[in-house]
Design a protein around this motif. Structure first.
Motif, short mmCIF file in Angstrom:
data_model
loop_
_atom_site.label_atom_id
_atom_site.label_comp_id
_atom_site.label_asym_id
_atom_site.label_seq_id
_atom_site.Cartn_x
_atom_site.Cartn_y
_atom_site.Cartn_z
N ASP A 118 0.83 -1.20 0.00
CA ASP A 118 0.00 0.00 0.00
C ASP A 118 0.87 1.25 0.00
OD1 ASP A 118 0.91 0.48 2.53
OD2 ASP A 118 -0.95 -0.06 3.53
N GLU A 119 0.18 2.37 -0.07
CA GLU A 119 0.90 3.64 -0.19
C GLU A 119 1.82 3.91 1.00
OE1 GLU A 119 1.91 7.15 -2.24
OE2 GLU A 119 0.92 5.30 -2.83
N ILE A 120 1.36 3.58 2.17
CA ILE A 120 2.17 3.82 3.37
C ILE A 120 3.42 2.95 3.35
CG2 ILE A 120 2.22 3.64 5.89
CD1 ILE A 120 0.57 5.94 4.89
N ASP A 121 3.24 1.69 2.96
CA ASP A 121 4.38 0.78 2.87
C ASP A 121 5.42 1.34 1.89
OD1 ASP A 121 5.55 -1.60 3.74
OD2 ASP A 121 4.99 -2.61 1.88
N LEU A 126 5.76 4.52 0.94
CA LEU A 126 6.36 5.73 1.50
C LEU A 126 7.47 5.39 2.48
CD1 LEU A 126 3.43 8.23 2.31
CD2 LEU A 126 5.43 8.63 0.84
N LEU A 127 7.20 4.42 3.33
CA LEU A 127 8.19 4.03 4.33
C LEU A 127 9.40 3.38 3.68
CD1 LEU A 127 5.83 2.66 7.11
CD2 LEU A 127 7.35 4.64 7.30
N ALA A 130 11.35 6.21 2.17
CA ALA A 130 11.99 7.03 3.22
C ALA A 130 13.15 6.28 3.84
CB ALA A 130 10.96 7.40 4.29
N GLY A 131 12.96 4.98 4.07
CA GLY A 131 14.03 4.17 4.66
C GLY A 131 15.22 4.06 3.73
N ARG A 151 16.08 6.16 1.38
CA ARG A 151 16.76 7.47 1.33
C ARG A 151 17.64 7.65 2.57
NH1 ARG A 151 11.82 9.77 -0.55
NH2 ARG A 151 11.29 10.26 1.62
N TRP A 152 17.08 7.28 3.70
CA TRP A 152 17.84 7.47 4.95
C TRP A 152 19.08 6.59 4.94
CZ3 TRP A 152 19.21 4.35 9.13
CH2 TRP A 152 19.74 5.05 10.22
N ARG A 153 18.94 5.35 4.53
CA ARG A 153 20.11 4.44 4.51
C ARG A 153 21.18 4.96 3.56
NH1 ARG A 153 16.04 0.64 4.71
NH2 ARG A 153 16.14 0.18 2.49
N GLN A 196 23.49 7.55 5.02
CA GLN A 196 24.30 7.21 6.20
C GLN A 196 25.76 6.97 5.83
OE1 GLN A 196 22.84 7.43 9.36
NE2 GLN A 196 21.42 8.36 7.90
N PRO A 197 26.66 7.38 6.69
CA PRO A 197 28.08 7.13 6.41
C PRO A 197 28.41 5.66 6.59
CG PRO A 197 27.81 8.06 8.61
CD PRO A 197 26.45 8.07 7.98
N PRO A 252 30.18 2.43 8.12
CA PRO A 252 30.61 2.22 9.52
C PRO A 252 32.12 2.32 9.65
CG PRO A 252 30.03 0.14 8.50
CD PRO A 252 29.65 1.21 7.51
N ALA A 253 32.55 2.73 10.82
CA ALA A 253 33.98 2.78 11.08
C ALA A 253 34.52 1.36 11.15
CB ALA A 253 34.24 3.50 12.39
N SER A 287 25.62 -0.09 12.84
CA SER A 287 25.83 1.35 12.84
C SER A 287 24.52 2.10 12.58
CB SER A 287 26.87 1.70 11.77
OG SER A 287 27.05 3.09 11.70
N ARG A 288 23.76 1.61 11.61
CA ARG A 288 22.48 2.27 11.32
C ARG A 288 21.51 2.12 12.49
NH1 ARG A 288 22.99 -0.20 5.98
NH2 ARG A 288 21.35 -1.70 6.54
N ARG A 322 27.31 7.33 17.07
CA ARG A 322 27.00 5.95 16.66
C ARG A 322 28.22 5.04 16.77
NH1 ARG A 322 25.20 6.01 10.56
NH2 ARG A 322 24.35 8.03 11.12
N GLU A 323 29.39 5.59 16.48
CA GLU A 323 30.58 4.75 16.53
C GLU A 323 30.89 4.31 17.96
OE1 GLU A 323 33.80 6.55 14.47
OE2 GLU A 323 32.64 6.81 12.64
N TYR A 349 12.05 -0.66 8.39
CA TYR A 349 12.08 0.20 7.20
C TYR A 349 13.37 1.02 7.09
CZ TYR A 349 7.18 -0.83 6.21
OH TYR A 349 6.02 -1.46 5.90
N TYR A 350 13.81 1.57 8.20
CA TYR A 350 14.95 2.50 8.12
C TYR A 350 16.30 1.77 8.22
CZ TYR A 350 11.92 6.54 8.12
OH TYR A 350 10.99 7.48 7.76
N ARG A 393 1.52 1.12 10.36
CA ARG A 393 1.11 1.64 9.06
C ARG A 393 -0.29 2.25 9.12
NH1 ARG A 393 4.13 -2.95 7.07
NH2 ARG A 393 2.23 -4.24 7.17
N VAL A 442 -3.09 9.81 4.01
CA VAL A 442 -2.83 9.35 2.64
C VAL A 442 -4.08 8.74 2.05
CG1 VAL A 442 -1.60 7.61 1.29
CG2 VAL A 442 -0.40 8.96 3.00
N ASP A 475 -5.25 6.20 -0.33
CA ASP A 475 -4.69 5.01 -0.98
C ASP A 475 -5.47 4.69 -2.25
OD1 ASP A 475 -3.10 2.87 -1.50
OD2 ASP A 475 -4.14 1.53 -0.13
#
Lengths: 231, 166
Positions: free
Chosen positions: A2-5, A7-8, A11-12, A14-16, A19-20, A22-23, B29-30, B41-42, B126-127, B154, B163, B165
């Motif tokens: 669905d749309e929320i899935d 979107l998430l 977003a996830g 993009r966020w990943r 990210q830099p 890891p050290a 790390s994430r 984070r490190e 997700y993230y 959700r 939203v 749908d």
């Protein structure tokens, strides 16, 4: 999906992607018993239990642990000076002339003229930069190594937490009885009913020993000597 | 060598251990960044690695993958780091600049308004990009609970984001 899935997911992703990496793992650090690369600031011994206790951690761990110390004279000016009283601290095999706030600095209004009695400390420094030191000098225990210590600083040139929430204050440490140095920071701010607003820097001591703590704010430099034990 | 190649118990030397956990470092790390956003984070990962190293003999493959084990330790360290950050807040108030507004921030902002467990599930799945099983290890619950928590999240996000749908 669905749309929320969706979107998430987006977003996830993009966020990943932002990210830099890891050290790399420092395998050698695993051998050391100490653990953390740096981390572990704050909440010393008395820990999160009470704000007052946390402040005491910054200014009087020695007293809390029943460790004694004596001192010299205030260290202040454009370079670390030898002001203040000093005294030999009981640090096992190592003598350490820790700094006592003698004479005490009298802070200008609106700050309290003397450090609040709760902390068994005195102001130390000048209008340009001052801190709070235990009357017998600072003696920090194992908590300073494992958890860190909050150090509080004041200056008439600091506009307060609203004007300068991240004070341009730097704090460094140099071990006087052996190799060792650290740079603490960044600074943040703190506020309590008894001492008002303050600049705050968490300090992590890498090892037991005799340490000179030096803070710089603008042109002002203030330093003092603290004894750190692993008791 | 990935951590899941191990047959039980962790590697015996720091070098072997480092090689063992290396494939999971990015996730660790994430996860640290997501669960303790104001901490370093490190530092969180390093503390987790040291703790995992010390407890490596306790790792039991029959109770889950080594990846899940490492992620659970990382999550615990992140929670400790967050508590330390809160202790700063006890005596101080960090003034944080406002965030700019755009669609991405809308989703992020809505996620922050989720109930704690739902936000944790969304963060992990997700993230951070964890599997359902890895998310379950971090949350300390079953795979089914993760799925239902994500479903609830959700639904709530749909309301928050309004939203359509269709």
């Amino acid at each position: 999906m669905d749309e929320i899935d969706k979107l998430l997911d987006e977003a996830g992703a993009r966020w990943r992607a932002s990210q830099p990496p890891p050290a790399p793992i420092d395998a050698a650090s695993l051998r050391r018993d100490g653990g953390s690369r740096a981390g572990r600031l704050l909440v010393s011994f008395a820990a999160a239990a009470a704000g007052a206790a946390i402040v005491v951690a910054a200014v009087g761990i020695g007293g809390q642990l029943g460790i004694w110390a004596r001192v010299d004279e205030p260290n202040l000016g454009t370079a670390p000076s030898e002001a203040g009283a000093t005294s030999q601290a009981a640090t096992g095999d190592i003598g350490c002339s820790v700094t006592r706030p003698d004479p005490a600095f009298v802070a200008p209004s609106p700050y309290p003229a003397a450090a609040p009695p709760l902390y068994e400390s005195e102001w130390f420094g000048s209008e340009a930069l001052w801190t709070m030191l235990h009357r017998d000098g600072e003696m920090w225990g194992a908590g300073a190594i494992a958890l860190g210590v909050k150090t509080f600083w004041w200056s008439v040139d600091w506009g307060g937490m609203r004007d300068e929430p991240v004070p341009a204050l730097t704090v460094v440490g140099t071990r006087l009885d052996g190799p060792g140095a650290f740079t603490a920071g960044p600074a943040t701010n703190a506020a309590r009913d008894d001492f008002g607003e303050a600049m705050l820097v968490g300090v992590e001591i890498p090892s037991p020993g005799c340490w000179q703590i030096t803070a710089s704010y603008g042109d002002a430099i203030l330093s003092y000597v603290v004894s750190v034990t692993d008791d | 060598m990935g951590v899941d190649d191990a047959s039980g118990g962790g590697p015996g030397t720091p070098t072997d251990f480092a090689a063992w956990v290396e494939p999971e470092l990015a996730k660790m790390s994430r996860l640290a960044a997501r669960l303790a956003p104001n901490a370093d984070r490190e530092d969180v990962v390093q503390e987790a690695l040291v703790r995992a190293w010390r407890k490596r003999d306790q790792y039991d493959q029959s109770r889950g993958t080594a990846a899940a084990w490492l992620l659970a330790i990382t999550a615990d360290q992140a929670r400790r780091a967050r508590r330390r950050q809160r202790s700063f807040a006890l005596v101080g108030e960090m003034i944080v600049p406002g965030r700019s507004s755009d669609d991405r921030v809308d989703v992020e902002a809505a996620v922050t308004r989720l109930p704690k467990r739902q936000k944790l599930a969304v963060d992990c799945f997700y993230y951070v990009g964890l599997s359902v099983a890895e998310t379950a290890a971090v949350m300390g619950c079953s795979d089914g609970t993760v799925k239902s928590t994500l479903s609830d999240a959700r639904k709530r996000l749909r309301l928050l984001l309004e939203v359509d749908d269709g």
